[in-house]
Design a protein around this motif. Structure first.
Motif, PDB file in Angstrom:
ATOM      1  N   GLY A  25       0.817  -1.209   0.000  1.00 43.25           N
ATOM      2  CA  GLY A  25       0.000   0.000   0.000  1.00 43.25           C
ATOM      3  C   GLY A  25       0.851   1.260   0.000  1.00 43.25           C
ATOM      4  O   GLY A  25       0.553   2.229  -0.711  1.00 43.25           O
ATOM      5  N   LEU A  26       1.936   1.260   0.776  1.00 36.71           N
ATOM      6  CA  LEU A  26       2.843   2.413   0.799  1.00 36.71           C
ATOM      7  C   LEU A  26       3.542   2.580  -0.541  1.00 36.71           C
ATOM      8  O   LEU A  26       3.746   3.703  -1.006  1.00 36.71           O
ATOM      9  CB  LEU A  26       3.872   2.266   1.916  1.00 36.71           C
ATOM     10  CG  LEU A  26       3.327   2.375   3.339  1.00 36.71           C
ATOM     11  CD1 LEU A  26       4.415   2.034   4.352  1.00 36.71           C
ATOM     12  CD2 LEU A  26       2.747   3.754   3.604  1.00 36.71           C
ATOM     13  N   LEU A  27       3.883   1.488  -1.156  1.00 41.82           N
ATOM     14  CA  LEU A  27       4.539   1.551  -2.461  1.00 41.82           C
ATOM     15  C   LEU A  27       3.594   2.127  -3.522  1.00 41.82           C
ATOM     16  O   LEU A  27       4.026   2.872  -4.403  1.00 41.82           O
ATOM     17  CB  LEU A  27       5.002   0.151  -2.879  1.00 41.82           C
ATOM     18  CG  LEU A  27       5.761   0.028  -4.180  1.00 41.82           C
ATOM     19  CD1 LEU A  27       7.065   0.832  -4.120  1.00 41.82           C
ATOM     20  CD2 LEU A  27       6.076  -1.423  -4.481  1.00 41.82           C
ATOM     21  N   ARG A  28       2.312   1.818  -3.429  1.00 38.48           N
ATOM     22  CA  ARG A  28       1.340   2.337  -4.395  1.00 38.48           C
ATOM     23  C   ARG A  28       1.148   3.852  -4.264  1.00 38.48           C
ATOM     24  O   ARG A  28       0.792   4.518  -5.219  1.00 38.48           O
ATOM     25  CB  ARG A  28       0.001   1.640  -4.240  1.00 38.48           C
ATOM     26  CG  ARG A  28       0.042   0.210  -4.714  1.00 38.48           C
ATOM     27  CD  ARG A  28      -1.346  -0.319  -5.006  1.00 38.48           C
ATOM     28  NE  ARG A  28      -1.305  -1.726  -5.280  1.00 38.48           N
ATOM     29  CZ  ARG A  28      -0.925  -2.266  -6.443  1.00 38.48           C
ATOM     30  NH1 ARG A  28      -0.547  -1.499  -7.425  1.00 38.48           N
ATOM     31  NH2 ARG A  28      -0.918  -3.577  -6.604  1.00 38.48           N
ATOM     32  N   ASP A  29       1.361   4.384  -3.060  1.00 33.72           N
ATOM     33  CA  ASP A  29       1.200   5.823  -2.813  1.00 33.72           C
ATOM     34  C   ASP A  29       2.347   6.329  -1.948  1.00 33.72           C
ATOM     35  O   ASP A  29       2.171   6.601  -0.756  1.00 33.72           O
ATOM     36  CB  ASP A  29      -0.137   6.108  -2.109  1.00 33.72           C
ATOM     37  CG  ASP A  29      -1.314   6.119  -3.039  1.00 33.72           C
ATOM     38  OD1 ASP A  29      -1.186   6.702  -4.128  1.00 33.72           O
ATOM     39  OD2 ASP A  29      -2.361   5.556  -2.670  1.00 33.72           O
TER      40      ASP A  29
END
Length: 176
Positions: free
Chosen positions: A97-101
């Protein structure tokens, strides 16, 4: 239809982690999370003041676990890398999730904290030369990337851990 007796906060966190991992933080609304839970958005606000508060409830355990690891490191590099893998694997949906945003890292004001514990892990695994630091970054980044890229196949977990840790040891010029 009444909701079954569940821990709504924990269930909201589970659903949010899944949605953030697949769609990203910015593309996921609280209304969407509430709909997956079968509750109103207002009911979700009872558990979380904001979407950022919900995200922080997901990210803080990851940061706490990695920070604890980086301050109480095993003496053996293999054990350190295995513990790092296990921590990343346990929190793989949050990492994805952090990688996506990535911009959300700034919103949460955690970039300096991440850099601090990664620097401690780097230093524990290798010498302080530029080449040593680069090897540590490749080793730890490779473990994180392996967890994220292969997170959808639970049958690979044991193989994934072994191969990722062995590759990290090779990157550090240490025996496997």
């Amino acid at each position: 239809m009444p909701r079954p007796n569940t821990d709504t906060r924990a269930e909201a966190m589970r659903i949010a982690a899944e949605l953030f991992a697949t769609r990203g933080y910015e593309q996921t609304s609280l209304a969407e999370i509430a709909a997956h839970l079968g509750i109103t958005k207002a009911a979700l606000y009872y558990h979380f003041r904001s979407k950022t508060d919900l995200l922080r409830s997901l990210v803080d355990p990851l940061l706490d676990d990695i920070e604890a690891l980086s301050t109480d490191l095993p003496a053996d590099p293999r054990a350190t890398l295995e513990a790092f893998f296990d921590t990343c694997y346990r929190h793989r949906a949050v990492l994805l999730g952090l990688l996506r945003d990535v911009a959300v890292l700034n919103e949460l004001q955690i970039v300096d904290r991440i850099i601090a514990f990664r620097t401690r892990l780097d230093a524990a695994l290798t010498d302080p030369t530029p080449a040593g630091r680069i090897r540590a970054v490749v080793a730890l980044g490779g473990i994180q990337d392996s967890v994220i890229l292969f997170n959808d196949d639970p049958t690979l977990t044991t193989t994934l851990r072994t191969e990722a840790v062995n590759a990290a040891l090779r990157a550090l010029n240490l025996p496997t």
